[in-house]
Design a protein around this motif. Structure first.
Motif, PDB file in Angstrom:
ATOM      1  N   GLY A  77      68.443  58.395  16.249  1.00  0.00           N
ATOM      2  CA  GLY A  77      67.158  58.864  16.842  1.00  0.00           C
ATOM      3  C   GLY A  77      65.915  58.887  15.956  1.00  0.00           C
ATOM      4  N   GLY A  78      65.890  58.332  14.645  1.00  0.00           N
ATOM      5  CA  GLY A  78      64.813  58.323  13.768  1.00  0.00           C
ATOM      6  C   GLY A  78      64.802  57.464  12.886  1.00  0.00           C
TER       7      GLY A  78
ATOM      8  N   TYR B  79      86.431  57.221  10.889  1.00  0.00           N
ATOM      9  CA  TYR B  79      85.284  58.119  10.955  1.00  0.00           C
ATOM     10  C   TYR B  79      84.042  57.459  10.908  1.00  0.00           C
ATOM     11  CZ  TYR B  79      88.940  61.471   9.485  1.00  0.00           C
ATOM     12  OH  TYR B  79      90.318  61.994   9.417  1.00  0.00           O
ATOM     13  N   ASP B  80      83.069  57.937  11.692  1.00  0.00           N
ATOM     14  CA  ASP B  80      81.520  57.509  11.765  1.00  0.00           C
ATOM     15  C   ASP B  80      80.906  58.697  11.340  1.00  0.00           C
ATOM     16  OD1 ASP B  80      79.390  55.323  12.675  1.00  0.00           O
ATOM     17  OD2 ASP B  80      78.989  57.246  13.860  1.00  0.00           O
ATOM     18  N   ILE B  81      79.863  58.713  10.504  1.00  0.00           N
ATOM     19  CA  ILE B  81      78.829  59.697  10.350  1.00  0.00           C
ATOM     20  C   ILE B  81      77.563  59.338  10.442  1.00  0.00           C
ATOM     21  CG2 ILE B  81      78.415  61.089   8.114  1.00  0.00           C
ATOM     22  CD1 ILE B  81      81.035  60.302   6.984  1.00  0.00           C
ATOM     23  N   CYS B  82      76.848  60.335  10.805  1.00  0.00           N
ATOM     24  CA  CYS B  82      75.276  60.036  11.023  1.00  0.00           C
ATOM     25  C   CYS B  82      74.758  61.515  10.708  1.00  0.00           C
ATOM     26  CB  CYS B  82      74.973  59.598  12.271  1.00  0.00           C
ATOM     27  SG  CYS B  82      74.805  60.870  13.608  1.00  0.00           S
ATOM     28  N   TYR B  83      73.123  61.474  10.660  1.00  0.00           N
ATOM     29  CA  TYR B  83      72.300  62.879  10.708  1.00  0.00           C
ATOM     30  C   TYR B  83      71.687  62.543  11.922  1.00  0.00           C
ATOM     31  CZ  TYR B  83      68.715  65.962   9.123  1.00  0.00           C
ATOM     32  OH  TYR B  83      67.938  66.767   8.976  1.00  0.00           O
ATOM     33  N   ALA B  84      71.563  63.753  12.569  1.00  0.00           N
ATOM     34  CA  ALA B  84      70.691  63.940  13.904  1.00  0.00           C
ATOM     35  C   ALA B  84      70.057  65.125  13.525  1.00  0.00           C
ATOM     36  CB  ALA B  84      71.569  64.056  15.073  1.00  0.00           C
ATOM     37  N   GLN B  85      68.770  64.970  13.230  1.00  0.00           N
ATOM     38  CA  GLN B  85      67.938  66.305  12.868  1.00  0.00           C
ATOM     39  C   GLN B  85      67.748  67.345  14.041  1.00  0.00           C
ATOM     40  OE1 GLN B  85      63.836  65.006  11.772  1.00  0.00           O
ATOM     41  NE2 GLN B  85      63.930  66.656  10.379  1.00  0.00           N
ATOM     42  N   THR B  86      67.479  67.174  15.017  1.00  0.00           N
ATOM     43  CA  THR B  86      67.353  68.054  15.983  1.00  0.00           C
ATOM     44  C   THR B  86      68.456  68.483  17.031  1.00  0.00           C
ATOM     45  OG1 THR B  86      66.403  66.958  17.810  1.00  0.00           O
ATOM     46  CG2 THR B  86      64.825  67.424  16.098  1.00  0.00           C
TER      47      THR B  86
ATOM     48  N   ARG C  71      71.340  65.622  18.161  1.00  0.00           N
ATOM     49  CA  ARG C  71      72.917  65.903  17.936  1.00  0.00           C
ATOM     50  C   ARG C  71      73.552  65.817  19.487  1.00  0.00           C
ATOM     51  NH1 ARG C  71      70.560  69.518  13.957  1.00  0.00           N
ATOM     52  NH2 ARG C  71      70.778  71.340  15.534  1.00  0.00           N
ATOM     53  N   GLN C  72      73.077  66.463  20.431  1.00  0.00           N
ATOM     54  CA  GLN C  72      73.520  66.031  21.837  1.00  0.00           C
ATOM     55  C   GLN C  72      73.588  64.695  22.445  1.00  0.00           C
ATOM     56  OE1 GLN C  72      75.200  68.567  23.584  1.00  0.00           O
ATOM     57  NE2 GLN C  72      75.425  66.948  25.071  1.00  0.00           N
ATOM     58  N   GLU C  73      72.440  64.179  22.080  1.00  0.00           N
ATOM     59  CA  GLU C  73      72.242  62.664  22.240  1.00  0.00           C
ATOM     60  C   GLU C  73      73.366  61.813  21.779  1.00  0.00           C
ATOM     61  OE1 GLU C  73      68.239  61.890  21.643  1.00  0.00           O
ATOM     62  OE2 GLU C  73      67.588  62.342  23.589  1.00  0.00           O
ATOM     63  N   TYR C  74      73.686  61.931  20.282  1.00  0.00           N
ATOM     64  CA  TYR C  74      74.578  61.471  19.457  1.00  0.00           C
ATOM     65  C   TYR C  74      76.084  61.678  20.279  1.00  0.00           C
ATOM     66  CZ  TYR C  74      77.864  60.296  15.933  1.00  0.00           C
ATOM     67  OH  TYR C  74      79.041  59.771  15.136  1.00  0.00           O
ATOM     68  N   ILE C  75      76.238  62.858  20.668  1.00  0.00           N
ATOM     69  CA  ILE C  75      77.748  63.168  21.245  1.00  0.00           C
ATOM     70  C   ILE C  75      77.831  62.453  22.488  1.00  0.00           C
ATOM     71  CG2 ILE C  75      79.182  65.080  22.423  1.00  0.00           C
ATOM     72  CD1 ILE C  75      78.914  65.267  19.305  1.00  0.00           C
ATOM     73  N   GLU C  76      76.728  62.427  23.264  1.00  0.00           N
ATOM     74  CA  GLU C  76      76.623  61.671  24.606  1.00  0.00           C
ATOM     75  C   GLU C  76      76.873  60.219  24.514  1.00  0.00           C
ATOM     76  OE1 GLU C  76      73.014  62.807  26.539  1.00  0.00           O
ATOM     77  OE2 GLU C  76      73.599  64.678  26.932  1.00  0.00           O
ATOM     78  N   TYR C  77      76.330  59.698  23.403  1.00  0.00           N
ATOM     79  CA  TYR C  77      76.367  58.463  23.155  1.00  0.00           C
ATOM     80  C   TYR C  77      77.699  57.762  22.477  1.00  0.00           C
ATOM     81  CZ  TYR C  77      76.302  54.137  20.093  1.00  0.00           C
ATOM     82  OH  TYR C  77      76.634  53.039  19.159  1.00  0.00           O
ATOM     83  N   ILE C  78      78.232  58.661  22.095  1.00  0.00           N
ATOM     84  CA  ILE C  78      79.828  58.540  21.380  1.00  0.00           C
ATOM     85  C   ILE C  78      80.492  58.484  22.555  1.00  0.00           C
ATOM     86  CG2 ILE C  78      81.617  59.393  20.257  1.00  0.00           C
ATOM     87  CD1 ILE C  78      79.835  57.611  18.299  1.00  0.00           C
ATOM     88  N   ASP C  79      80.304  59.607  23.312  1.00  0.00           N
ATOM     89  CA  ASP C  79      81.372  59.584  24.749  1.00  0.00           C
ATOM     90  C   ASP C  79      81.268  58.315  25.500  1.00  0.00           C
ATOM     91  OD1 ASP C  79      82.822  61.741  24.070  1.00  0.00           O
ATOM     92  OD2 ASP C  79      81.528  63.200  25.505  1.00  0.00           O
ATOM     93  N   GLU C  80      79.937  57.892  25.506  1.00  0.00           N
ATOM     94  CA  GLU C  80      79.907  56.768  26.405  1.00  0.00           C
ATOM     95  C   GLU C  80      80.444  55.443  25.556  1.00  0.00           C
ATOM     96  OE1 GLU C  80      79.074  54.319  29.521  1.00  0.00           O
ATOM     97  OE2 GLU C  80      79.005  56.363  29.530  1.00  0.00           O
ATOM     98  N   GLU C  81      80.286  55.331  24.521  1.00  0.00           N
ATOM     99  CA  GLU C  81      80.625  54.123  23.780  1.00  0.00           C
ATOM    100  C   GLU C  81      81.983  54.102  23.712  1.00  0.00           C
ATOM    101  OE1 GLU C  81      79.786  50.477  21.402  1.00  0.00           O
ATOM    102  OE2 GLU C  81      78.420  51.821  22.821  1.00  0.00           O
TER     103      GLU C  81
END
Length: 272
Positions: free
Chosen positions: A236-237, A26-33, A37-47
């Motif tokens: 992202g912050g 499990y990887d956990i993060c905080y994405a404020q906006t 959050r969408q960019e985090y999902i896209e990052y994980i999908d790419e990584e």
């Protein structure tokens, strides 16, 4: 006990014990906006896309000395990926070394295994919560072998392949193999804890607990990262962009999420 496992047992036919390692990260993060959050999902999908996951499982097959028979992989829309690999025994006579000793397994530079037939699977689950800013990534990996080698030999490499806040592992030996005198053997290697197959550098980084049922050959270990740095969890912050009150609020949210996943239960808020 060790002498029993070190002594070679003459079998009637093939060693058909089934050994399965279920490994979850499990990887956990905080994405404020919502954009973050969408960019985090896209990052994980790419990584951790299907190609990268295939490469990870391919290295696992090398570690246990197997031949790949078939690969099925898929990236999903809107998110996530799956890979399944069917493997069989490596017929290379040069692979002679075999050890199921309670020690960390090798990284992919070494080949040390032997098995007859088995499979490896991995599925990813990135997700985010629209209200509290928490986003998580989960990967479920199963390595199942039939024969002499244990999938625990691949555990050290798998842990090093992911940057994980929480890791849960289940290992079980099923079935039996029979010696020439008719006696059944329900396990063919010594194991006291999954922790004994994990490298010291990993143990230093994580809190670890066991729940084992020795008489059933069922072993469970879970790990939670010790050190907490808020910047490691902000996507992202930076913490320098936040007030002290915001930093504390986000820290509380991330720590609560971590504890809930680790202990497998919801934790009520203080004012609930």
């Amino acid at each position: 006990m060790a002498n029993i496992f070190n002594k070679k047992i003459q079998l009637h036919g093939f060693n058909n014990l089934t050994k399965t390692l279920s490994f979850n990260i499990y990887d956990i993060c905080y994405a404020q906006t919502s954009r973050q959050r969408q960019e985090y999902i896209e990052y994980i999908d790419e990584e951790y896309n299907a190609e990268r996951l295939t490469n990870i499982l391919t290295e696992v097959t090398k570690i246990i000395g197997a031949n790949i028979l078939n690969i099925a992989r898929q990236d999903y829309d809107p998110q996530g990926a799956s890979v399944a690999i069917l493997i069989a025994e490596d017929k290379d006579d040069n692979i002679k070394i075999l050890s199921n000793a309670e020690a960390p397994g090798p990284l992919p530079e070494s080949l040390i295994g032997h098995l007859d037939k088995s499979h490896l699977t991995i599925h990813t689950y990135p997700e985010s919560h629209p209200d509290n800013g928490i986003s998580t990534f989960r990967a479920d990996i199963d390595v199942s072998t039939c024969g002499r080698i244990s999938p625990l030999r691949a555990l050290n490499y798998l842990i090093h392949s992911f940057e994980s806040d929480i890791v849960t592992m289940d290992y079980r030996v099923r079935g039996f193999t029979r010696s020439i005198d008719g006696g059944k053997h329900f396990i063919d290697h010594e194991i006291n804890s999954i922790q004994n197959f994990i490298a010291e550098d990993t143990k230093d980084r994580y809190h670890m607990i066991d729940v084992n049922i020795y008489q059933e050959n069922i072993f469970h270990t879970k790990m939670m990262l010790k050190n907490f740095d808020l910047d490691d969890y902000l996507f992202g912050g930076s913490s320098s962009d936040l007030s002290l009150g915001q930093q504390q609020e986000i820290t509380d949210r991330v720590r609560k999420e971590t504890l809930e996943i680790f202990y497998g239960r919801n934790i009520p808020d203080v004012d609930d």
